[in-house]
Design a protein around this motif. Structure first.
Motif: not given
Length: 660
Positions: A629-643, A551-561
């Protein structure tokens, strides 16, 4: 010291080792529900909101089940269980007392305030007292707020759990606007010394309690904002500096923006700045437009949009032309349009429209439509783009939001009000839930005076009949709120019960190992999550099923605050999409720390497929959104995500990581 092995046994082990090239992996640990049918019964009663079925478990001979039942009421939140939960505060088992206090706080019944305060005064366990104090903060009213400051006479000044409990209690009260001068003094005193959790709660209390004037406390708050070891305390204290009404705070904020190593603190500094301090912070904010962290650059552009004075539109237009990131660039273009002189405005508007025509990415086009919401003369252009056939949903969604923003401007021509009414009717007449929901939301805005101008209630009712429940519950709510407002109903009409709410798939739950890990592969890198099946079984089962379906494959991050959340999983890509079922909220005893993964909702018990990851502690979300859930690895990636960033795929990983 090692245990010896008999010679023959050792030889057998050696031969066995030689007969295979690898050792079979250990079986993943089962979750608690796989082995305990009683816990499944309690969780099912919680999910179905069956208070009569849960209450007997609060009196079960086994403490484990009494604890589980108390925690279940944290999600059910039925005041009918108040007498049982208050009784559980005196349970012989401390874990039961902790769970009961947590559930009472979630229920937020003022009738629990006095009993909780009484329990605090006699509680013998420090951990239970910490929970009772926080729960008291959720239950006190204006008259009972002093109960939070009356600590037991036998309490030690070095009791760190007592400080933590009181700090979080004052925070929970402050979120509801309940405070006093004595409470603020106590919070400030907690800000300046360990433990960390109390300092964090104190900083957030000062930042988020409304209508505070913190001028008298500038020095200790500035000290925390500039020197606290934790970025989270520094960021919240920096936010609190925005409530200091002294010119001396401006250079402090500018210094934080220039020097703090953590982008979240720099974002907080920009948000704490206001128009009155524009001149002394302008240079630092301008430099922040080139910050390597795009979230800081975006926040700086938004600062200039909101607070700049005495600037030309050309200044921001030229700077925008040199920026590469689409979202900060669009915000700076909005600043150019907002601050343009009459002579500049037409050229800037034309430049934005040309950029829109050339853009191929739907999210960039959406940002540019939002930008045009600064100029009423762009109304026709935005409307045409919004209703363009076969438009990506995110473009039309941003477009209708821009049209509402245009109407909300003080310089919107009164003569164009009939045109705006026609736009709303056009949007409500479509089958697009975002167009309908946003237009309906505009109808109940008091300052737009739609009671005077909008008459077509039949159109609203027709649209409501087309809404698919429970999937599009948010749009249904917007329509009903508009009808209630236009008809001047004194009380809101309740949302209909969602008949298609998703029961927990226990067969699936039992197959999910405790600590099951998931990989979210994005266009910017890989993030690994650890699922909390024992805390949110229904939510995790739904997520796992959707993952297995792709279901989630190919979706986008649509909100980043910035310094808040990155949110994705919407099938439409604009935040208005969902599944054909909803989930009931599951509120475990876990707070929103950095890297918590929660389910988005339109209110309690309306969760679906959208999820978000927090950038930093966001305790105002605690107990309001399911954490699954909680992030185990990759918070550096999360901080770089954008809409607009793409979710390439989400996949279950073999094995399970140890709980952290």
């Amino acid at each position: 010291m090692t245990r010896s092995v008999p010679a023959l046994a050792a030889l057998g082990l050696l031969l066995a080792a030689c007969s295979t090239s690898r050792t079979p992996p250990a079986a993943a640990p089962l979750n608690q529900f796989a082995a305990d049918s009683t816990l499944r019964r309690i969780a099912t009663a919680q999910d179905q909101r069956q208070t009569p079925a849960l209450r007997p478990f609060l009196h079960h001979p086994k403490a484990r089940y009494r604890q589980a039942a108390a925690l279940a009421f944290a999600s059910v939140q039925d005041r009918a269980a108040l007498p049982d939960l208050l009784g559980a505060l005196s349970d012989a088992n401390v874990d039961v007392r902790v769970a009961a206090a947590f559930a009472l706080g979630q229920t937020a019944d003022s009738a629990a305030a006095a009993p909780l305060a009484s329990q605090v005064s006699t509680e013998t366990d420090a951990r239970a007292r910490r929970y009772e104090l926080e729960a008291l903060g959720r239950c006190v009213g204006r008259g009972t707020l002093p109960l939070l400051l009356q600590l037991p006479r036998t309490a030690s000044p070095d009791d760190t759990l007592l400080s933590i409990g009181q700090a979080w209690g004052l925070y929970r009260a402050g979120l509801r606007g309940l405070t006093s001068e004595a409470a603020v003094r106590r919070v400030v005193s907690l800000l300046g010394r360990p433990p960390y959790s109390a300092r964090l709660a104190a900083a957030h209390t000062l930042a988020r309690t409304p209508r505070l004037d913190l001028t008298a406390y500038q020095e200790p708050i500035s000290a925390a904002a500039t020197s606290a070891p934790s970025y989270a305390v520094r960021a919240a204290a920096t936010s609190a500096l925005g409530k200091v009404k002294d010119p001396g705070v401006a250079p402090v904020l500018a210094g934080i923006l220039r020097r703090d190593a953590d982008y979240r603190v720099r974002v907080a500094a920009l948000r704490a700045m206001n128009a009155s301090m524009y001149a002394p912070v302008k240079e630092a904010a301008w430099a922040a437009l080139d910050d390597p962290q795009a979230q800081v650059a975006l926040t700086a552009a938004e600062f200039f949009l909101t607070h700049a004075s005495g600037e030309t539109g050309r200044l921001f237009l030229d700077k925008a032309a040199r920026m590469t990131a689409a979202r900060p660039r669009a915000a700076l273009l909005a600043a150019a349009l907002h601050h343009a002189s009459a002579a500049e405005k037409e050229g800037i508007r034309a430049s934005i429209q040309q950029r829109y025509a050339a853009a191929t990415d739907p999210y960039e086009r959406a940002f540019l439509l939002k930008t045009l919401g600064e100029d009423p003369t762009a109304y026709a252009f935005v409307e045409q783009a919004t209703f363009q056939p076969n438009q990506p949903p995110v473009v039309s969604t941003y477009g209708i939001e821009a049209l509402v923003a245009l109407r909300s401007r003080p310089d919107f021509p009164e003569a164009q009000q009939p045109l705006f009414v026609q736009t709303l009717e056009r949007a409500i007449g479509t089958n697009d839930v975002a167009l309908i929901g946003t237009a309906a939301g505009a109808l109940k805005e008091e300052k737009l005076q739609m009671r005077r101008d909008f008459r077509n209630l039949a159109l609203l009712r027709s649209a409501q009949q087309r809404i698919r429940l429970p999937r599009d519950v948010e749009t249904w709510q917007a329509l009903q709120q508009a009808l209630d407002y236009l008809e001047s109903k004194p009380a809101p009409t309740p949302t209909p019960s969602a008949a298609s709410q998703h029961p927990i798939d226990w067969a699936l739950v039992e197959s999910i190992p405790a600590g099951q890990r998931v990989a979210v592969v994005t266009g910017k890198g890989r993030v690994e999550l650890r699922l909390l099946v024992e805390e949110a079984p229904g939510s995790v089962a739904s997520f796992v099923q959707l993952v297995r379906q792709g279901f989630y494959n190919g979706k986008n991050f649509h909100r980043v605050v910035p310094n808040f959340v990155a949110q994705g999983g919407c099938p439409r890509g604009d935040g208005w999409g969902g599944t054909d079922y909803t989930l009931r909220s599951e509120f475990a005893d876990r707070g929103y720390a950095e890297g918590a993964v929660g389910l988005a909702s339109a209110g309690k018990d309306t969760e679906s497929c959208q999820w978000f990851i927090t950038h930093s502690p966001t305790p105002h979300l605690d107990g309001r959104y399911t954490i699954f859930a909680v992030v185990d690895k990759g918070m550096d990636i999360v901080h770089r995500l954008d809409i607009g960033d793409r979710i390439e795929r989400v996949e279950l990983l073999g094995g399970a990581s140890a709980a952290k």
